[in-house]
Design a protein around this motif. Structure first.
Motif, PDB file in Angstrom:
ATOM      1  N   TYR A 122       0.833  -1.208   0.000  1.00 40.87           N
ATOM      2  CA  TYR A 122       0.000   0.000   0.000  1.00 40.87           C
ATOM      3  C   TYR A 122       0.869   1.260   0.000  1.00 40.87           C
ATOM      4  CZ  TYR A 122      -2.925   3.725   1.907  1.00 40.87           C
ATOM      5  OH  TYR A 122      -3.560   4.923   2.112  1.00 40.87           O
ATOM      6  N   PHE A 181       2.459   1.698  -3.546  1.00 38.64           N
ATOM      7  CA  PHE A 181       1.522   2.168  -4.577  1.00 38.64           C
ATOM      8  C   PHE A 181       1.107   3.619  -4.339  1.00 38.64           C
ATOM      9  CE2 PHE A 181       0.558  -2.392  -5.569  1.00 38.64           C
ATOM     10  CZ  PHE A 181       0.789  -2.305  -6.944  1.00 38.64           C
ATOM     11  N   THR A 182       0.864   3.965  -3.065  1.00 39.64           N
ATOM     12  CA  THR A 182       0.411   5.325  -2.762  1.00 39.64           C
ATOM     13  C   THR A 182       1.527   6.335  -2.993  1.00 39.64           C
ATOM     14  OG1 THR A 182      -0.977   4.315  -1.043  1.00 39.64           O
ATOM     15  CG2 THR A 182      -0.832   6.708  -1.069  1.00 39.64           C
ATOM     16  N   LEU A 193       8.313  -1.474  -6.234  1.00 39.58           N
ATOM     17  CA  LEU A 193       7.619  -0.193  -6.134  1.00 39.58           C
ATOM     18  C   LEU A 193       8.513   0.869  -5.498  1.00 39.58           C
ATOM     19  CD1 LEU A 193       4.086  -1.399  -4.987  1.00 39.58           C
ATOM     20  CD2 LEU A 193       4.607  -0.160  -7.097  1.00 39.58           C
TER      21      LEU A 193
END
Length: 498
Positions: free
Chosen positions: A293, A296-297, A424
């Motif tokens: 999370y 991605f954020t 990421l």
């Protein structure tokens, strides 16, 4: 085995804790301008120098608490003033004393209003943070734990950005509400201990009932997960980071986020091993979710501060993953990664603060293509960016490698899910570096910007040393952990044994 190693010399830990507080009391003597800055810098540098003997005189071969000081405080309840340091807390204490002078330096020009009060809050933060890491009595620990909310609330609410009041209140309410569960848990342990005690080492390893351990672990989890912050308790963090002044963001990232992870290590694991056994897999799952999370954020952000803030959610996910793997590689990697995150993310917030002072914007678009204008700045930013994505040869690579090694040896399928999070991390950090260094075809006019001055170069160079040092020679930092981590894991395994 005696859990304490007393010292017969001067009370170095008490001096470290209360010297900044004494500095606050003397601060009015130095006026509101340059004098208060110089005094705050002198006090924080003195703290740095005084903390170094803790490392050089530390016995790496024992898990005992060292440099212990003990005095009666409230005898009727068996509450004492007890402070000490072991391998788990030593690196965090040193990181705190090394970071605080940099917080003073980065505020040298940016803080123009209520200067004396600002540096008073910085010094108060140092006292409370060191108190948390050094306290060995729960009442003393909780006193410092709660007290540090006040200066941080003021740092955000008085010297923060346009939405500073909202961010400060949200930070305060989240952390204060979660902290309510902490004394409830320890009072339960106190009532079930024999003899009744608030001594943190004495509360470890006692035969508490299994059901009670489960409930107490849940109370610990809420109190510490909000402070980490773990997903989904993280929502106060981006607002606090974005609105805080640069020094506040550095303190939040470098030290305050470590309080929750430290609480898991100091309280949850050794005191409620059966609760860890029941809920550990769920915490591991939440850690993996936080890694993905946060990545991605962060990838979706155009605000540099928000990008770094969400990267902290991902990085602290690795820390909680390592802690609840319950093996030496995982726990040692988690503690080392706490230090690495403090160095790297603190440095990234310093870099954001530097560019904000020049452009008055945190947007990537406002700093696009400054590589040819500020080559020294982008060089430092690149070093810290590579560290953040755990590039080999940097400090974060060592911490993440240990955590992943511990993960694949214990829970390979779950650990494999973190690999996209690593990718990421490279994606959002390289995207930020590409945009700032080269930009695109519509870069803003940056000809008026100037490169780093001597103060800024010294601040960032100091942290670059640790990025490279830990990355290439981690032994001085990992050797101090072995005995204490092995002792902690022994307590956990003994508590889980049928």
């Amino acid at each position: 085995m005696d859990i304490f190693a007393y010292t017969d010399n001067w009370p170095i830990l008490s001096i470290l804790i209360f010297l900044p507080l004494a500095g606050v009391l003397l601060l009015p003597l130095f006026g509101r301008g340059q004098g208060s800055k110089i005094w705050a810098l002198a006090v924080t540098l003195a703290e740095t120098v005084l903390s170094l003997p803790l490392y050089f005189k530390f016995d790496f071969t024992t898990a005992r608490y060292q440099f212990v000081e003990n005095a009666l405080w409230i005898p009727s309840l068996n509450i004492n003033y007890t402070v000490g340091v072991d391998g788990i807390s030593l690196l965090l204490v040193l990181m705190t004393t090394l970071i605080m002078p940099l917080c003073v330096l980065c505020s040298w020009r940016s803080i123009k209003n209520r200067t004396r009060e600002f540096f008073a809050c910085i010094l108060l933060m140092e006292t409370t943070m060191l108190g948390v890491f050094l306290a060995l009595d729960f009442v003393l620990f909780f006193l410092f734990w709660e007290a540090m909310l006040i200066p941080m609330f003021l740092l955000i609410g008085v010297w923060g950005g346009p939405r500073r009041v909202y961010a400060a209140v949200k930070f305060f309410l989240y952390t204060l509400t979660a902290s309510v569960f902490l004394p409830v848990a320890v009072i339960a342990l106190y009532l079930h201990s024999s003899p009744h005690t608030f001594s943190i080492p004495a509360l470890m390893g006692q035969p508490y009932p299994a059901t009670m351990q489960v409930w107490v672990f849940l109370a610990f989890f809420v109190a510490f997960a909000v402070k980490v912050p773990m997903f989904p308790f993280h929502t106060w963090l981006p607002a606090a980071h974005v609105e805080a002044p640069t020094a506040g963001s550095v303190i939040l990232a470098s030290v305050l986020l470590k309080m929750g992870a430290y609480g898991f290590l100091r309280f949850a694991l050794p005191m409620t091993p059966l609760g860890v056994q029941v809920f550990g897999p769920w915490v591991l799952a939440l850690s993996v979710v936080a890694i993905l999370y946060g990545g991605f954020t962060a990838l979706a952000q155009s605000d540099m501060k928000k990008l770094v803030a969400y990267s902290s959610v991902a990085h602290m996910g690795f820390v909680t993953l390592g802690i609840f793997l319950l093996n030496s590689h995982g726990v040692e990697g988690a503690i080392l990664q706490m230090v690495n995150h403090g160095i790297t993310t603190g440095a990234l917030f310093l870099c954001v603060g530097i560019i904000y002072e020049r452009t008055h914007s945190r947007e990537l678009a406002a700093a696009a293509g400054i590589g040819h204008i500020m080559p020294v700045y982008v060089t430092a930013l690149t070093v810290f960016g590579l560290s953040s994505l755990a590039f080999p040869g940097t400090n974060s690579f060592i911490g993440e490698f240990l955590i992943l090694a511990g993960g694949f040896s214990t829970s390979p399928k779950l650990t494999a899910l973190t690999i996209p999070g690593v990718v990421l991390g490279a994606a959002y950090m390289l995207r930020m570096l590409q945009r700032i260094i080269w930009g695109g075809t519509d870069n803003p006019d940056s000809s008026h910007l100037v490169d780093l001055n001597i103060r800024e170069m010294a601040t960032l160079a100091f942290l670059i040393v640790f990025v490279i040092w830990i990355g290439l020679s981690p032994a001085p930092f990992t050797d101090v952990l072995h005995a204490s981590v092995d002792h902690l894991l022994g307590q956990v395994q003994a508590g889980m044994a049928p």
